[in-house]
Design a protein around this motif. Structure first.
Motif, PDB file in Angstrom:
ATOM      1  N   ARG A 249      -4.332   2.292  -7.864  1.00 21.52           N
ATOM      2  CA  ARG A 249      -5.630   1.628  -7.655  1.00 21.52           C
ATOM      3  C   ARG A 249      -6.771   2.609  -7.889  1.00 21.52           C
ATOM      4  O   ARG A 249      -7.795   2.267  -8.495  1.00 21.52           O
TER       5      ARG A 249
ATOM      6  N   LEU B 188      -1.463   2.965  -4.120  1.00 19.22           N
ATOM      7  CA  LEU B 188      -2.805   3.448  -3.806  1.00 19.22           C
ATOM      8  C   LEU B 188      -3.334   4.351  -4.913  1.00 19.22           C
ATOM      9  O   LEU B 188      -4.508   4.267  -5.302  1.00 19.22           O
TER      10      LEU B 188
ATOM     11  N   SER C 249       0.831  -1.206   0.000  1.00 19.48           N
ATOM     12  CA  SER C 249       0.000   0.000   0.000  1.00 19.48           C
ATOM     13  C   SER C 249       0.863   1.252   0.000  1.00 19.48           C
ATOM     14  O   SER C 249       0.632   2.172   0.776  1.00 19.48           O
TER      15      SER C 249
ATOM     16  N   LYS D 194      -6.149  -7.347   2.935  1.00 18.69           N
ATOM     17  CA  LYS D 194      -7.501  -7.254   2.401  1.00 18.69           C
ATOM     18  C   LYS D 194      -7.476  -6.521   1.076  1.00 18.69           C
ATOM     19  O   LYS D 194      -6.515  -5.803   0.751  1.00 18.69           O
ATOM     20  N   SER D 195      -8.543  -6.698   0.311  1.00 21.07           N
ATOM     21  CA  SER D 195      -8.655  -6.062  -0.988  1.00 21.07           C
ATOM     22  C   SER D 195      -8.917  -4.572  -0.804  1.00 21.07           C
ATOM     23  O   SER D 195      -9.834  -4.175  -0.074  1.00 21.07           O
ATOM     24  N   VAL D 196      -8.098  -3.762  -1.455  1.00 20.72           N
ATOM     25  CA  VAL D 196      -8.189  -2.304  -1.316  1.00 20.72           C
ATOM     26  C   VAL D 196      -8.960  -1.739  -2.498  1.00 20.72           C
ATOM     27  O   VAL D 196      -8.485  -1.782  -3.637  1.00 20.72           O
ATOM     28  N   ASP D 197     -10.150  -1.214  -2.244  1.00 24.68           N
ATOM     29  CA  ASP D 197     -10.910  -0.571  -3.316  1.00 24.68           C
ATOM     30  C   ASP D 197     -10.516   0.904  -3.389  1.00 24.68           C
ATOM     31  O   ASP D 197      -9.782   1.410  -2.526  1.00 24.68           O
TER      32      ASP D 197
ATOM     33  N   MET E 106     -11.087   2.950  -0.144  1.00 26.19           N
ATOM     34  CA  MET E 106     -10.122   2.638   0.903  1.00 26.19           C
ATOM     35  C   MET E 106      -8.757   3.215   0.559  1.00 26.19           C
ATOM     36  O   MET E 106      -8.030   3.712   1.434  1.00 26.19           O
ATOM     37  N   ALA E 107      -8.379   3.169  -0.697  1.00 26.94           N
ATOM     38  CA  ALA E 107      -7.093   3.718  -1.131  1.00 26.94           C
ATOM     39  C   ALA E 107      -7.019   5.208  -0.815  1.00 26.94           C
ATOM     40  O   ALA E 107      -5.991   5.712  -0.349  1.00 26.94           O
TER      41      ALA E 107
ATOM     42  N   TRP F 267      -6.544   5.594   2.988  1.00 30.95           N
ATOM     43  CA  TRP F 267      -5.193   5.252   3.439  1.00 30.95           C
ATOM     44  C   TRP F 267      -4.177   6.310   3.028  1.00 30.95           C
ATOM     45  O   TRP F 267      -3.220   6.564   3.753  1.00 30.95           O
TER      46      TRP F 267
ATOM     47  N   GLY G 226      -3.641  -5.087   0.572  1.00 29.45           N
ATOM     48  CA  GLY G 226      -2.790  -4.349   1.498  1.00 29.45           C
ATOM     49  C   GLY G 226      -3.276  -4.476   2.928  1.00 29.45           C
ATOM     50  O   GLY G 226      -4.359  -4.998   3.199  1.00 29.45           O
ATOM     51  N   GLY G 227      -2.464  -3.958   3.847  1.00 32.65           N
ATOM     52  CA  GLY G 227      -2.826  -3.964   5.265  1.00 32.65           C
ATOM     53  C   GLY G 227      -1.902  -4.746   6.156  1.00 32.65           C
ATOM     54  O   GLY G 227      -1.997  -4.674   7.389  1.00 32.65           O
TER      55      GLY G 227
END
Length: 362
Positions: free
Chosen positions: A270, A267, A262, A316-319, A322-323, A326, A280-281
């Motif tokens: 994405r 990010l 990430s 977890k899947s970063v949509d 969420m990107a 973060w 990421g995470g």
């Protein structure tokens, strides 16, 4: 009588304050296998430092620059130095952990492993020679196999509905690094569910953008119809993207790319759609390790269930949403997580760390 009582209370208060002021924070050294210029490992250290500060731990980070030899030299210096830390946190990158565990025997330093644990073969070897190795207090790793599996499944879901075969190339990290092996294993498990996807080749990019760029140039010559590019980290994904772009292929349009990590660049990719799937995470493992070490330093049981090794559901899947979140949280180091909140201090005897079994929102 009242004056005597007040004097006695005052003396007791001064003594208590003196003891608190004189108390030393538990000391931790983290042998970071990467470099301070690598986005993932630099961010990992920032999260660890944010948690250590929050929890009152004295943390020092040593970067091994992707060199197993340097990691071993650093371990010897820490373990044989005049001021040994209370805890040494290490990563089984390039299989260095067993030797560091051997060097730690009798040194009075507690060991904790993160990100890459021991392989089954290494565990068996150490258990067969208990007098040769120091004990390991605990091990926290990420759900790497699941992440590798979900990446490919989510990539395939982005393809147009068709029974036509689809070519896939994959960039794994390092053959002798457990997280790389597990992510690749997950990808191969997903293939069994996706008969239309044809794995053309797996290459080992060593987590390097430059190496993946060179490998991708050759792969494009061999497999010009590739539509799926699976990568075990973001640096290799961006190296492959560069090769595709130079060949006139547009990431996110002419080919679907995935990555783990990430970094700000990942990010943004994405959000822009250049990365179709991003996991990421796992940087939060650094913070959870500090929670457990702080509790251990205070004499609290950190494994009341008898286990010492955990695979945490942190990847977890970063949509895109969420990107964006973060990207805003990253400058805070600890992503706004209140690490003290997860301590076992003041909890019931049967308290279990929630981050061991459930994702934490941040």
């Amino acid at each position: 009588m009242l004056n005597v009582l007040l004097r006695t209370l005052g003396q007791g208060l001064c003594l208590s304050l003196s003891l608190v002021a004189g108390a030393q924070a538990a000391s931790v050294v983290f042998l970071n296998p990467g470099s301070a210029s690598e986005n993932f490992w630099a961010n990992y250290s920032r999260v660890m430092q944010a948690a250590a500060t929050d929890l009152g731990l004295d943390l020092r980070v040593e970067y091994s620059e992707r060199s197993a030899e340097r990691a071993l030299r650093q371990a010897r210096a820490v373990l044989d130095g005049p001021q040994r830390p209370d805890y040494l946190v290490l990563v089984n990158e390039q299989y260095v952990a067993p030797e560091i565990i051997r060097l730690s025997r009798g040194k009075g330093v507690k060991l904790f492993m993160v990100n890459n644990g021991l392989t089954p073969a290494q565990t068996s070897s150490i258990q067969a020679q208990p007098g040769k190795y120091a004990p390991v207090l605990g091990t926290l790793t990420a759900n790497d196999e699941e992440a590798g599996y979900r990446m490919l499944r989510e990539m395939a879901a982005l393809l147009p509905r068709s029974n036509e075969p689809v070519d896939l190339v994959a960039f794994a990290g390092v053959r002798i690094t457990p997280s790389s092996q597990l992510r690749e294993n997950g990808m191969r498990r997903a293939l069994a569910d996706l008969p239309q996807v044809r794995l053309r080749q797996v290459v080992y990019g060593g987590w390097s953008r430059e190496r993946a760029y060179e490998q991708a140039q050759l792969l494009l010559e061999r497999y010009p119809q590739v539509q799926l590019v699976w990568s075990a980290n973001d640096e290799m994904a961006f190296g492959a993207m560069q090769a595709f772009e130079e060949a006139g292929r547009k990431p996110g349009v002419d080919a679907i790319f995935s990555a783990v990590n990430s970094s700000p660049e990942a990010l943004r990719a994405r959000i822009e759609g250049r990365l179709g799937v991003l996991m990421g995470g796992h940087f939060t493992v650094a913070g959870w390790a500090m929670v457990m070490l702080r509790d251990d330093a205070r004499g609290l049981p950190i494994n009341p269930d008898g286990r010492s090794e955990y695979s945490l559901p942190v990847l977890k899947s970063v949509d895109p949403a969420m990107a964006r979140r973060w990207l805003k949280l990253q400058p805070k180091g600890g992503y706004g997580i209140d690490f003290k909140r997860y301590s076992a201090e003041g909890r019931a005897a049967d308290y279990r760390y929630p981050f061991l079994t459930s994702p934490v929102d941040y």
